[in-house]
Enzyme design. Sequence first.
Site, PDB file in Angstrom:
ATOM      1  N   ASP A 192      -8.312   3.782   1.200  1.00  0.00           N
ATOM      2  CA  ASP A 192      -7.336   4.340   2.321  1.00  0.00           C
ATOM      3  C   ASP A 192      -8.017   4.851   3.680  1.00  0.00           C
ATOM      4  OD1 ASP A 192      -5.373   5.443   3.756  1.00  0.00           O
ATOM      5  OD2 ASP A 192      -4.499   6.520   2.042  1.00  0.00           O
ATOM      6  N   CYS A 220       0.907  -0.996   0.156  1.00  0.00           N
ATOM      7  CA  CYS A 220       0.031   0.073  -0.099  1.00  0.00           C
ATOM      8  C   CYS A 220       0.919   1.141   0.095  1.00  0.00           C
ATOM      9  CB  CYS A 220      -0.920  -0.049   1.123  1.00  0.00           C
ATOM     10  SG  CYS A 220      -0.090   0.220   2.665  1.00  0.00           S
ATOM     11  N   ASN A 250       2.275   1.344   4.255  1.00  0.00           N
ATOM     12  CA  ASN A 250       2.736   0.165   4.893  1.00  0.00           C
ATOM     13  C   ASN A 250       2.261   0.205   6.373  1.00  0.00           C
ATOM     14  OD1 ASN A 250       5.470  -1.806   5.519  1.00  0.00           O
ATOM     15  ND2 ASN A 250       3.525  -2.491   5.110  1.00  0.00           N
ATOM     16  N   CYS A 282      -1.313   0.742   7.533  1.00  0.00           N
ATOM     17  CA  CYS A 282      -2.619   0.387   7.815  1.00  0.00           C
ATOM     18  C   CYS A 282      -2.936  -0.706   6.915  1.00  0.00           C
ATOM     19  CB  CYS A 282      -3.517   1.762   7.345  1.00  0.00           C
ATOM     20  SG  CYS A 282      -3.373   3.178   8.302  1.00  0.00           S
ATOM     21  N   ARG A 283      -3.388  -0.623   5.287  1.00  0.00           N
ATOM     22  CA  ARG A 283      -3.758  -1.757   4.745  1.00  0.00           C
ATOM     23  C   ARG A 283      -2.763  -2.702   4.371  1.00  0.00           C
ATOM     24  NH1 ARG A 283      -5.202   2.108  -0.305  1.00  0.00           N
ATOM     25  NH2 ARG A 283      -3.152   3.118   0.662  1.00  0.00           N
ATOM     26  N   SER A 284      -1.619  -2.594   4.180  1.00  0.00           N
ATOM     27  CA  SER A 284      -0.825  -3.971   3.626  1.00  0.00           C
ATOM     28  C   SER A 284      -0.307  -4.580   4.872  1.00  0.00           C
ATOM     29  CB  SER A 284       0.263  -3.328   2.793  1.00  0.00           C
ATOM     30  OG  SER A 284       1.197  -2.442   3.474  1.00  0.00           O
TER      31      SER A 284
HETATM   32  P1  4NP Z   1      -1.964   3.010   4.052  1.00  0.00           P
HETATM   33  O1  4NP Z   1      -2.307   4.137   4.706  1.00  0.00           O
HETATM   34  O2  4NP Z   1      -1.182   3.250   2.894  1.00  0.00           O
HETATM   35  O3  4NP Z   1      -2.848   1.872   4.184  1.00  0.00           O
HETATM   36  O4  4NP Z   1      -0.876   2.564   5.093  1.00  0.00           O
HETATM   37  C1  4NP Z   1      -1.581   5.378   4.801  1.00  0.00           C
HETATM   38  C2  4NP Z   1      -0.663   5.671   5.702  1.00  0.00           C
HETATM   39  C3  4NP Z   1      -0.047   6.927   5.753  1.00  0.00           C
HETATM   40  C4  4NP Z   1      -0.443   7.805   4.978  1.00  0.00           C
HETATM   41  C5  4NP Z   1      -1.465   7.637   3.947  1.00  0.00           C
HETATM   42  C6  4NP Z   1      -2.072   6.515   3.841  1.00  0.00           C
HETATM   43  N1  4NP Z   1       0.142   9.220   4.779  1.00  0.00           N
HETATM   44  O5  4NP Z   1      -0.291  10.096   4.372  1.00  0.00           O
HETATM   45  O6  4NP Z   1       1.168   9.332   5.943  1.00  0.00           O
END
Ligand code: 4NP
Length: 175
Positions: free
Chosen positions: A132, A15, A18, A20-22
């Site tokens: 997201d 994702c 790295n 939240c989702r992955s």
């Molecule tokens: P992820 O979510 O891609 O599912 O880990 C996010 C985590 C952090 C951010 C965006 C999405 N950020 O903008 O820092």
Amino acid sequence: MNRLECEMTKVLFVCLGNICRSPTAEGVFRKLLEDRKMTSQFDVDSAGTSDWHEGHSPDPRSQEEARRRGIDLGFIRSRPVRPEDFTRFDYIVAMDNANLDELEERCPDSLTHRLHLFTSFAPELGITGVPDPYYGGPKGFERVFDIIEASARGLLAHIERAKAVSSGADTPGGQ
Ligand code: 4NP
């Protein structure tokens, strides 16, 4: 690489951050393998297209929702996708189309068949990508978890079918 490592199926979930989702996808997929006593057949990891959170634990909201469902994400640390990931992993599974576009840009042309959109393994959901949840509330994390659980089951079924085809076990007279 020894023979056992060669026979393992290597899966990388990707994702943006790295956190939240992955990592959730990694934890859910590991749990699925554990429940089915298949852990030794797989090498599972996750990574981000960015290095913004390198070294960080998964978001506390992801960890909380995972704990509620009996899954531990506490051992995971964020890391960015590295060039060698494209040769190491058999399945590189993007959480959304932006992640997939980013991976397609970085992946050697000869290896793009390894790239997949996670939700394509759960067509019954009728969605293209895991949303997201980072800037939203706790409900978003619950929804993400449901999508990830369905997609993980679909991915495992897909891999098992692919393995059966390549071993000839799905054809009469095959072994
Ligand atoms: P992820 O979510 O891609 O599912 O880990 C996010 C985590 C952090 C951010 C965006 C999405 N950020 O903008 O820092």
